[in-house]
Enzyme design. Structure first.
Site, mmCIF file in Angstrom:
data_model
loop_
_atom_site.group_PDB
_atom_site.id
_atom_site.type_symbol
_atom_site.label_atom_id
_atom_site.label_comp_id
_atom_site.label_asym_id
_atom_site.label_seq_id
_atom_site.Cartn_x
_atom_site.Cartn_y
_atom_site.Cartn_z
ATOM 1 N N HIS A 28 0.824 -1.223 0.000
ATOM 2 C CA HIS A 28 0.000 0.000 0.000
ATOM 3 C C HIS A 28 0.860 1.276 0.000
ATOM 4 C CE1 HIS A 28 -3.148 -2.907 0.771
ATOM 5 N NE2 HIS A 28 -2.368 -3.385 1.711
ATOM 6 N N GLU B 224 -1.757 0.757 7.879
ATOM 7 C CA GLU B 224 -0.967 -0.377 7.385
ATOM 8 C C GLU B 224 0.170 0.125 6.513
ATOM 9 O OE1 GLU B 224 -3.174 -3.059 4.935
ATOM 10 O OE2 GLU B 224 -1.433 -4.329 4.510
ATOM 11 N N HIS C 128 2.712 -6.694 4.716
ATOM 12 C CA HIS C 128 1.332 -6.262 4.959
ATOM 13 C C HIS C 128 0.956 -6.502 6.409
ATOM 14 C CE1 HIS C 128 0.014 -5.743 0.723
ATOM 15 N NE2 HIS C 128 1.039 -6.542 0.508
ATOM 16 N N GLU D 235 1.737 -11.229 6.138
ATOM 17 C CA GLU D 235 0.714 -10.488 6.889
ATOM 18 C C GLU D 235 1.149 -10.560 8.347
ATOM 19 O OE1 GLU D 235 -1.875 -8.843 5.744
ATOM 20 O OE2 GLU D 235 -2.293 -9.653 3.744
#
Ligand SMILES: [Zn+2]
Length: 294
Positions: A82, A119, A174, A256
Protein backbone atom coordinates in the site's frame (compact mmCIF):
# COMPACT_ATOMS: atom_id res chain seq x y z
CA UNK A 1 -10.61 -11.84 6.84
CA UNK A 2 -9.26 -9.57 4.29
CA UNK A 3 -11.92 -7.14 3.35
CA UNK A 4 -11.28 -6.50 -0.24
CA UNK A 5 -13.13 -3.28 -0.40
CA UNK A 6 -12.40 -0.92 -3.20
CA UNK A 7 -12.45 2.76 -2.63
CA UNK A 8 -15.28 3.06 -5.05
CA UNK A 9 -17.48 1.11 -2.72
CA UNK A 10 -16.28 2.56 0.50
CA UNK A 11 -15.84 6.19 -0.13
CA UNK A 12 -19.48 7.08 -0.48
CA UNK A 13 -20.42 5.53 2.81
CA UNK A 14 -17.37 6.28 4.76
CA UNK A 15 -17.38 8.59 7.70
CA UNK A 16 -14.20 8.19 9.66
CA UNK A 17 -11.04 8.68 7.69
CA UNK A 18 -9.37 5.48 8.56
CA UNK A 19 -12.37 3.34 7.88
CA UNK A 20 -11.51 3.89 4.28
CA UNK A 21 -8.36 2.00 4.89
CA UNK A 22 -10.22 -1.14 5.69
CA UNK A 23 -9.17 -3.15 2.79
CA UNK A 24 -6.11 -5.21 2.28
CA UNK A 25 -5.05 -8.15 0.29
CA UNK A 26 -3.48 -5.97 -2.28
CA UNK A 27 -0.16 -4.44 -1.99
CA UNK A 28 1.08 -0.96 -1.57
CA UNK A 29 2.01 1.60 1.10
CA UNK A 30 4.53 4.08 2.27
CA UNK A 31 5.49 7.02 4.32
CA UNK A 32 6.55 5.99 7.76
CA UNK A 33 8.45 7.10 10.68
CA UNK A 34 12.14 7.14 11.10
CA UNK A 35 13.48 3.67 11.17
CA UNK A 36 15.77 2.59 13.90
CA UNK A 37 18.73 0.79 12.50
CA UNK A 38 19.12 -2.62 13.93
CA UNK A 39 22.05 -2.78 16.27
CA UNK A 40 24.14 -5.17 14.29
CA UNK A 41 27.87 -4.73 14.51
CA UNK A 42 29.51 -3.03 11.61
CA UNK A 43 32.50 -5.11 11.05
CA UNK A 44 35.15 -3.15 9.21
CA UNK A 45 37.14 -6.17 8.24
CA UNK A 46 34.29 -8.18 6.97
CA UNK A 47 35.40 -9.83 3.83
CA UNK A 48 32.84 -10.08 1.16
CA UNK A 49 31.73 -13.40 0.05
CA UNK A 50 33.15 -15.78 2.52
CA UNK A 51 31.47 -15.24 5.82
CA UNK A 52 29.07 -17.59 7.39
CA UNK A 53 29.83 -20.38 5.05
CA UNK A 54 27.65 -23.33 5.82
CA UNK A 55 24.94 -20.83 5.60
CA UNK A 56 22.14 -19.90 7.83
CA UNK A 57 21.81 -17.34 10.34
CA UNK A 58 19.24 -19.12 12.32
CA UNK A 59 19.28 -17.89 15.86
CA UNK A 60 20.15 -14.46 17.05
CA UNK A 61 22.21 -12.96 14.31
CA UNK A 62 24.93 -15.47 14.80
CA UNK A 63 26.36 -15.13 11.32
CA UNK A 64 27.42 -11.60 12.13
CA UNK A 65 29.75 -12.93 14.70
CA UNK A 66 31.60 -14.55 11.85
CA UNK A 67 32.32 -11.04 10.69
CA UNK A 68 31.21 -11.68 7.15
CA UNK A 69 28.67 -10.58 4.66
CA UNK A 70 26.80 -13.80 4.12
CA UNK A 71 24.33 -12.27 1.70
CA UNK A 72 26.87 -10.56 -0.53
CA UNK A 73 25.80 -10.99 -4.14
CA UNK A 74 22.17 -11.58 -3.24
CA UNK A 75 19.42 -9.21 -4.34
CA UNK A 76 16.29 -8.85 -2.27
CA UNK A 77 13.28 -6.75 -3.14
CA UNK A 78 11.07 -5.62 -0.27
CA UNK A 79 7.59 -4.46 -1.18
CA UNK A 80 5.98 -2.27 1.47
CA UNK A 81 2.29 -2.93 0.90
CA UNK A 82 0.00 0.00 0.00
CA UNK A 83 0.88 3.69 0.13
CA UNK A 84 -0.35 6.17 2.74
CA UNK A 85 -1.35 8.55 0.00
CA UNK A 86 -3.43 6.02 -1.91
CA UNK A 87 -6.53 7.39 -0.22
CA UNK A 88 -6.07 10.65 -2.05
CA UNK A 89 -5.76 8.93 -5.40
CA UNK A 90 -8.87 6.83 -5.76
CA UNK A 91 -9.03 7.16 -9.52
CA UNK A 92 -5.47 6.02 -10.01
CA UNK A 93 -5.57 3.07 -7.65
CA UNK A 94 -9.03 1.88 -8.62
CA UNK A 95 -8.20 1.40 -12.26
CA UNK A 96 -7.86 -2.28 -13.02
CA UNK A 97 -4.73 -4.07 -14.12
CA UNK A 98 -4.21 -7.56 -15.48
CA UNK A 99 -3.00 -10.15 -13.01
CA UNK A 100 -3.01 -13.00 -15.50
CA UNK A 101 -5.89 -14.91 -13.98
CA UNK A 102 -8.12 -11.87 -14.20
CA UNK A 103 -8.07 -8.20 -13.38
CA UNK A 104 -7.67 -6.39 -10.11
CA UNK A 105 -7.47 -2.88 -8.75
CA UNK A 106 -4.13 -1.24 -9.36
CA UNK A 107 -3.69 -0.91 -5.63
CA UNK A 108 -5.71 -0.62 -2.42
CA UNK A 109 -5.57 1.67 0.56
CA UNK A 110 -4.81 -0.98 3.14
CA UNK A 111 -6.17 -1.10 6.64
CA UNK A 112 -5.34 0.75 9.88
CA UNK A 113 -5.49 0.30 13.63
CA UNK A 114 -8.42 1.76 15.56
CA UNK A 115 -6.17 4.65 16.57
CA UNK A 116 -5.40 5.42 12.95
CA UNK A 117 -1.93 3.95 12.45
CA UNK A 118 -2.12 2.88 8.86
CA UNK A 119 -0.97 -0.38 7.39
CA UNK A 120 0.88 1.67 4.79
CA UNK A 121 2.96 3.44 7.42
CA UNK A 122 3.60 0.18 9.18
CA UNK A 123 4.79 -1.63 6.07
CA UNK A 124 7.14 1.16 5.04
CA UNK A 125 8.64 1.40 8.50
CA UNK A 126 9.15 -2.33 8.67
CA UNK A 127 10.56 -2.42 5.14
CA UNK A 128 13.22 0.13 6.07
CA UNK A 129 14.20 -1.84 9.15
CA UNK A 130 14.43 -5.00 7.06
CA UNK A 131 16.49 -3.21 4.44
CA UNK A 132 18.95 -2.04 7.08
CA UNK A 133 19.38 -5.54 8.45
CA UNK A 134 19.83 -7.13 5.02
CA UNK A 135 22.34 -4.53 3.93
CA UNK A 136 24.41 -5.17 6.98
CA UNK A 137 24.62 -8.73 5.80
CA UNK A 138 25.81 -7.62 2.41
CA UNK A 139 22.62 -8.01 0.37
CA UNK A 140 21.57 -5.60 -2.33
CA UNK A 141 18.12 -4.39 -1.30
CA UNK A 142 15.51 -2.54 -3.29
CA UNK A 143 12.15 -1.26 -2.13
CA UNK A 144 9.26 -1.09 -4.57
CA UNK A 145 8.53 2.33 -3.12
CA UNK A 146 10.16 4.32 -0.39
CA UNK A 147 7.54 6.86 0.59
CA UNK A 148 8.28 9.23 -2.23
CA UNK A 149 5.50 8.27 -4.61
CA UNK A 150 2.08 9.94 -4.53
CA UNK A 151 0.35 6.57 -4.85
CA UNK A 152 0.94 2.92 -5.64
CA UNK A 153 2.72 1.46 -7.49
CA UNK A 154 0.17 -0.90 -9.00
CA UNK A 155 0.36 -4.52 -8.02
CA UNK A 156 1.60 -5.58 -11.45
CA UNK A 157 4.44 -3.06 -11.22
CA UNK A 158 5.27 -4.29 -7.76
CA UNK A 159 5.65 -7.79 -9.14
CA UNK A 160 7.63 -6.46 -12.07
CA UNK A 161 10.07 -4.77 -9.69
CA UNK A 162 11.15 -8.16 -8.39
CA UNK A 163 11.36 -9.59 -11.88
CA UNK A 164 13.38 -6.66 -13.23
CA UNK A 165 15.83 -6.94 -10.38
CA UNK A 166 16.06 -10.68 -10.98
CA UNK A 167 15.69 -10.84 -7.23
CA UNK A 168 16.76 -13.90 -5.30
CA UNK A 169 13.77 -13.32 -3.04
CA UNK A 170 10.93 -10.84 -2.66
CA UNK A 171 8.79 -10.19 0.40
CA UNK A 172 5.68 -8.05 0.25
CA UNK A 173 4.89 -6.67 3.70
CA UNK A 174 1.33 -6.26 4.96
CA UNK A 175 -0.86 -6.36 8.02
CA UNK A 176 -4.37 -7.69 7.95
CA UNK A 177 -7.73 -6.00 8.44
CA UNK A 178 -9.71 -8.88 9.91
CA UNK A 179 -12.31 -8.51 12.67
CA UNK A 180 -11.01 -7.88 16.19
CA UNK A 181 -10.41 -11.09 18.09
CA UNK A 182 -8.60 -12.70 15.19
CA UNK A 183 -4.91 -12.60 15.82
CA UNK A 184 -1.58 -13.70 14.49
CA UNK A 185 0.53 -13.60 11.37
CA UNK A 186 0.52 -15.59 8.15
CA UNK A 187 2.62 -15.86 5.04
CA UNK A 188 0.89 -16.03 1.67
CA UNK A 189 2.55 -18.27 -0.88
CA UNK A 190 1.81 -18.17 -4.61
CA UNK A 191 -0.26 -20.99 -5.95
CA UNK A 192 1.13 -22.60 -9.09
CA UNK A 193 -0.81 -20.86 -11.85
CA UNK A 194 -0.40 -20.56 -15.61
CA UNK A 195 -2.83 -18.20 -17.23
CA UNK A 196 -2.28 -15.14 -19.36
CA UNK A 197 0.67 -13.21 -18.01
CA UNK A 198 0.72 -15.30 -14.88
CA UNK A 199 3.12 -18.21 -14.67
CA UNK A 200 4.27 -19.15 -11.21
CA UNK A 201 5.01 -22.80 -11.96
CA UNK A 202 8.76 -22.39 -11.59
CA UNK A 203 8.65 -20.27 -8.46
CA UNK A 204 5.84 -21.83 -6.47
CA UNK A 205 8.19 -24.40 -4.91
CA UNK A 206 11.00 -22.02 -3.95
CA UNK A 207 8.41 -19.52 -2.72
CA UNK A 208 7.00 -22.18 -0.44
CA UNK A 209 10.45 -22.77 1.04
CA UNK A 210 10.88 -19.04 1.48
CA UNK A 211 7.47 -18.84 3.14
CA UNK A 212 8.28 -21.61 5.59
CA UNK A 213 11.58 -20.01 6.55
CA UNK A 214 9.88 -16.67 7.06
CA UNK A 215 7.00 -18.08 9.09
CA UNK A 216 9.33 -19.99 11.40
CA UNK A 217 11.69 -17.08 11.88
CA UNK A 218 8.96 -14.48 12.31
CA UNK A 219 7.35 -16.60 14.96
CA UNK A 220 10.65 -17.11 16.74
CA UNK A 221 11.61 -13.45 16.85
CA UNK A 222 8.23 -11.88 17.58
CA UNK A 223 6.63 -14.57 19.68
CA UNK A 224 3.51 -14.09 17.56
CA UNK A 225 1.40 -17.08 16.77
CA UNK A 226 0.33 -18.22 13.33
CA UNK A 227 -3.12 -16.86 12.47
CA UNK A 228 -5.82 -19.30 13.35
CA UNK A 229 -8.26 -17.63 10.97
CA UNK A 230 -6.28 -17.87 7.74
CA UNK A 231 -4.34 -20.49 5.91
CA UNK A 232 -3.29 -23.82 7.26
CA UNK A 233 -3.00 -22.88 10.92
CA UNK A 234 0.77 -23.16 10.69
CA UNK A 235 1.30 -19.65 9.41
CA UNK A 236 1.09 -20.19 5.68
CA UNK A 237 -1.66 -19.76 3.14
CA UNK A 238 -1.56 -20.42 -0.60
CA UNK A 239 -3.41 -18.16 -3.00
CA UNK A 240 -3.81 -17.68 -6.73
CA UNK A 241 -5.77 -14.44 -6.66
CA UNK A 242 -3.10 -11.88 -5.83
CA UNK A 243 -1.52 -9.99 -8.69
CA UNK A 244 1.64 -9.35 -6.73
CA UNK A 245 2.18 -13.10 -6.55
CA UNK A 246 0.68 -14.27 -9.83
CA UNK A 247 2.99 -12.10 -11.88
CA UNK A 248 6.21 -12.91 -10.09
CA UNK A 249 8.96 -14.84 -11.85
CA UNK A 250 11.15 -14.96 -8.77
CA UNK A 251 10.54 -16.48 -5.34
CA UNK A 252 8.11 -14.25 -3.53
CA UNK A 253 5.69 -14.28 -0.63
CA UNK A 254 3.42 -11.87 1.22
CA UNK A 255 3.82 -11.53 4.96
CA UNK A 256 0.71 -10.49 6.89
CA UNK A 257 2.38 -9.47 10.14
CA UNK A 258 -0.71 -9.31 12.34
CA UNK A 259 -4.26 -8.03 12.46
CA UNK A 260 -4.40 -4.26 12.75
CA UNK A 261 -8.06 -4.39 13.79
CA UNK A 262 -7.35 -6.49 16.83
CA UNK A 263 -6.34 -4.38 19.85
CA UNK A 264 -3.66 -6.76 21.09
CA UNK A 265 -2.11 -7.26 17.67
CA UNK A 266 -2.34 -3.50 17.13
CA UNK A 267 -0.38 -2.94 20.33
CA UNK A 268 2.43 -5.01 18.84
CA UNK A 269 2.28 -3.47 15.39
CA UNK A 270 2.48 0.06 16.77
CA UNK A 271 5.41 -0.76 19.04
CA UNK A 272 8.82 0.12 17.64
CA UNK A 273 10.65 -2.53 19.58
CA UNK A 274 8.22 -5.14 18.30
CA UNK A 275 8.84 -3.91 14.78
CA UNK A 276 12.55 -4.29 15.34
CA UNK A 277 12.02 -7.89 16.33
CA UNK A 278 9.70 -8.39 13.40
CA UNK A 279 12.34 -7.00 11.07
CA UNK A 280 14.90 -9.30 12.56
CA UNK A 281 12.57 -12.20 12.00
CA UNK A 282 12.15 -11.25 8.35
CA UNK A 283 15.89 -10.77 7.88
CA UNK A 284 16.72 -14.10 9.46
CA UNK A 285 14.04 -15.90 7.48
CA UNK A 286 15.33 -14.42 4.24
CA UNK A 287 18.90 -15.19 5.19
CA UNK A 288 17.99 -18.78 5.91
CA UNK A 289 16.36 -19.14 2.51
CA UNK A 290 19.12 -17.34 0.63
CA UNK A 291 22.06 -19.13 2.17
CA UNK A 292 20.35 -22.45 1.55
CA UNK A 293 20.01 -21.42 -2.04
CA UNK A 294 23.73 -20.87 -2.58
ZN1 LIG B 1 -2.19 -5.10 2.82
Amino acid sequence: MRLLITLGVLVPTCFAGWLIWQSAGGAAEAGGSTPTLMPLPQDPESREGSAGSGGEPGGGGGSDAAGGKPLKGMTVVIDPGHNPNNRYHAAEINRSVSIGTGRKECDTTGTATASGYSEAKFTLDLARRVRAGLRERGATVKLTQDGRRPWGPCVDDRAEAGNRADADAVVSLHADGAPAGRRGFHVIIPESVKEGRADTRAVAGPSRRLGRELADSFREFTGSKPASYAGDGNGTDTRGDLGGLNLTRVPKVFLECGNMRDPRDAADLTDRSWRDRAARGVVEGLAGFLTEKR
